[in-house]
Design a protein around this motif. Structure first.
Motif, short mmCIF file in Angstrom:
data_model
loop_
_atom_site.label_atom_id
_atom_site.label_comp_id
_atom_site.label_asym_id
_atom_site.label_seq_id
_atom_site.Cartn_x
_atom_site.Cartn_y
_atom_site.Cartn_z
N LEU A 104 24.27 27.74 11.03
CA LEU A 104 23.57 28.05 9.79
C LEU A 104 22.43 27.06 9.54
O LEU A 104 21.32 27.46 9.19
CB LEU A 104 24.56 28.01 8.62
CG LEU A 104 25.79 28.92 8.77
CD1 LEU A 104 26.74 28.72 7.61
CD2 LEU A 104 25.36 30.39 8.87
N PHE A 105 22.72 25.78 9.73
CA PHE A 105 21.72 24.73 9.54
C PHE A 105 21.95 23.64 10.58
O PHE A 105 23.07 23.19 10.76
CB PHE A 105 21.82 24.10 8.14
CG PHE A 105 21.81 25.09 7.01
CD1 PHE A 105 20.63 25.66 6.57
CD2 PHE A 105 22.99 25.45 6.39
CE1 PHE A 105 20.62 26.58 5.54
CE2 PHE A 105 23.00 26.36 5.35
CZ PHE A 105 21.81 26.93 4.93
N ARG A 158 16.61 23.59 12.51
CA ARG A 158 17.00 24.54 13.54
C ARG A 158 18.19 25.38 13.06
O ARG A 158 18.87 25.03 12.09
CB ARG A 158 17.35 23.82 14.85
CG ARG A 158 16.20 22.97 15.37
CD ARG A 158 16.45 22.39 16.76
NE ARG A 158 15.35 21.52 17.11
CZ ARG A 158 14.19 21.94 17.57
NH1 ARG A 158 13.99 23.24 17.78
NH2 ARG A 158 13.22 21.10 17.86
N GLY A 159 18.46 26.45 13.78
CA GLY A 159 19.59 27.31 13.45
C GLY A 159 19.56 28.57 14.30
O GLY A 159 18.63 28.80 15.07
N THR A 206 11.69 24.95 7.27
CA THR A 206 12.79 25.71 6.68
C THR A 206 12.55 27.21 6.76
O THR A 206 13.49 28.00 6.75
CB THR A 206 13.00 25.28 5.22
OG1 THR A 206 11.75 25.39 4.51
CG2 THR A 206 13.48 23.83 5.13
N GLU A 207 11.28 27.61 6.82
CA GLU A 207 10.95 29.02 6.96
C GLU A 207 10.96 29.48 8.41
O GLU A 207 11.26 30.63 8.71
CB GLU A 207 9.56 29.32 6.35
CG GLU A 207 9.47 29.16 4.84
CD GLU A 207 9.40 27.70 4.41
OE1 GLU A 207 8.97 26.86 5.25
OE2 GLU A 207 9.78 27.39 3.27
N GLU A 208 10.61 28.59 9.32
CA GLU A 208 10.56 28.90 10.75
C GLU A 208 11.45 27.91 11.49
O GLU A 208 11.00 26.90 12.03
CB GLU A 208 9.12 28.82 11.27
CG GLU A 208 8.18 29.83 10.67
CD GLU A 208 8.47 31.25 11.16
OE1 GLU A 208 9.07 31.39 12.24
OE2 GLU A 208 8.11 32.20 10.45
N ARG A 209 12.75 28.19 11.51
CA ARG A 209 13.70 27.30 12.16
C ARG A 209 13.64 27.46 13.68
O ARG A 209 13.47 28.57 14.20
CB ARG A 209 15.13 27.56 11.68
CG ARG A 209 15.36 27.11 10.24
CD ARG A 209 16.79 27.32 9.78
NE ARG A 209 16.98 26.69 8.48
CZ ARG A 209 17.36 25.44 8.30
NH1 ARG A 209 17.62 24.68 9.35
NH2 ARG A 209 17.49 24.93 7.10
N GLY A 210 13.80 26.34 14.37
CA GLY A 210 13.82 26.37 15.82
C GLY A 210 15.17 26.85 16.34
O GLY A 210 16.16 26.92 15.61
#
Length: 434
Positions: A104-105, A158-159, A206-210
């Motif tokens: 998730l995070f 990331r997530g 936070t909008e574009e997580r790796g």
């Protein structure tokens, strides 16, 4: 006194009593006389946090002094995931299992250590390029032309879906069936590289997580032993994980010229022109995931045993060895590349509480603490002898220089090290048993 005798008996593996397996030796079993089909469904929410002090190496300033280490950064990593596991009995005391983590995070942050700021940080006031040349001839004396290794404070995000796991386990002995023997199981877990590839060079938000995948096959061999003696059930487990690089595994050479972020030097390889030449193929320059071996031992204690409700505590000690390798560590997100990391030990323990609410449902909560011994975070070898003259020739034969070697961070007196590193993990799970 009866409980005290039970504890003493457990420590000496005394006379057997009626038994069920501890969690570490649990195996789904089918085609039993009293249970034709066995299955477990486990759903857990897991949160892990790592806090590490990052030190910078320096040469001694006085004769007779040892190498110096100064605190530069505090690293904080947070990983929250949902784990879904299914275990099926495919024969008597034989289990086939599947698992999928949903990350998730997976967030990281870097901040200055106490007493360090932009004016005195060696990270910010850096006068070298990755190939060892000066950013400006007057930089060491005046600071003119200094180029930060990266900006501080800094965060990454990331997530996504993690790697799928497949497992096969066999209870060689089962105390429930033969009270003269302990429960002994052996197993093999295979972690497949199904997650999307993690590219450390890509900026995240936070909008574009790796992504979180390493594209590495992992084979874990393990064995566990337990024996229930009245109220207690001591156990022992050991495991060894073998990594095998999979197709499409990441290499720093895949991104030789990372676009700069806020004035950061775009070149993070010391000798990128050596990528792909003889002696420096992707297998050599790419990810080298660590081997991991470990043991754990402890005991479960049956605190309450009622027909409608059972409650037990589990206390264990944990020790792991993590080998050296090139992979994503506490500085990779900041330097935006895989880093060669020294080997280290993890020592700690776990406390877990399990409540069996019915024959169908049980819930479990656990807390785990691990201390990670000090180790290097940037320790690439400078090169290798390709022409057989007995040494690495940096000037006469520059093709011998490791393309991953960064003169800013891997050279002796400039390396980074992890210290005071601790992991804290909390896990809450529910198990359905059929």
């Amino acid at each position: 006194m009866s409980r005290l005798r039970a504890v003493v008996a457990a420590l000496t593996l005394g006379a057997p009593f009626a038994a069920t397996a501890a969690d570490v030796t649990r195996v789904a079993s089918s085609f039993e006389d009293d249970d034709p089909f066995g299955m477990f469904i486990d759903v857990s929410l897991e949160h892990t946090r790592r806090r590490t002090k990052i030190l910078r190496e320096a040469l001694p300033t006085q004769p007779g002094e040892t190498r110096q280490y100064a605190g530069e950064l505090w690293y904080k990593g947070f990983d929250t995931r949902l784990n879904v596991d299914l275990s099926l009995g495919i024969a008597q005391d034989v289990e086939l299992s599947f698992g999928l983590p949903i990350v998730l995070f997976q967030d990281e942050s870097w901040s200055f250590a106490s007493g360090i700021n932009a004016s005195n940080s060696t990270i910010i006031n850096n006068c070298l390029r990755a190939n060892g040349s000066l950013t400006d001839p007057s930089c060491p004396a005046t600071g003119t032309g200094a180029v930060p290794l990266f900006n501080v404070p800094l965060e990454t995000f990331r997530g996504g879906l993690g790697n799928m796991r497949f497992g096969l386990a066999w209870a060689v002995f089962n105390q429930r069936k033969d009270e003269t023997k302990p429960t002994w199981m052996v197993g093999l877990d295979y972690e497949a590289p199904t997650a999307k590839l993690l590219d450390p060079s890509v900026l995240t938000s936070t909008e574009e997580r790796g992504a979180v995948g390493d594209r590495v096959h992992k084979y874990t061999l393990y064995t566990a032993l337990s024996r229930k003696i009245n109220l207690v059930e001591p156990y022992f487990r050991m495991h060894y994980t073998i990594p095998v690089r999979g197709p499409g595994a990441y290499s720093n050479c895949d991104n030789r010229n990372v676009d700069p972020q806020n004035n950061v030097d775009p070149q993070n390889l010391g000798r990128p022109e050596n990528c792909g030449i003889a002696g420096w193929d992707r297998k050599t320059t790419g990810i080298q995931a660590p081997h991991v071996a470990g043991v754990s031992f402890g005991s479960e204690l049956q605190v309450l045993d009622q027909p409608a409700f059972k409650f037990k505590a589990d206390l264990r000690a944990i020790g792991n060895y993590v080998s050296e390798g090139r992979y994503y560590n506490e500085l990779s997100g900041a330097l935006r590349k895989l880093l060669y990391t020294g080997d280290y030990m993890q020592v700690g323990g776990q406390l877990a509480l399990t409540a069996q609410l019915s024959n169908l449902l049980s819930v479990r909560g656990s807390g785990t603490f691990l201390y990670n011994t000090d180790h290097a975070l940037t320790d690439e070898k400078i090169g290798k002898d390709l022409d057989g003259n007995g040494s690495v020739d940096l000037t006469g034969n520059p093709e011998e220089i490791n393309p991953n070697f960064d003169f800013r961070t891997d050279f002796v007196s400039r390396r980074f090290h992890a210290s005071e590193s601790k992991d804290l993990r909390f896990d809450v799970s529910a198990t359905l048993r059929f």
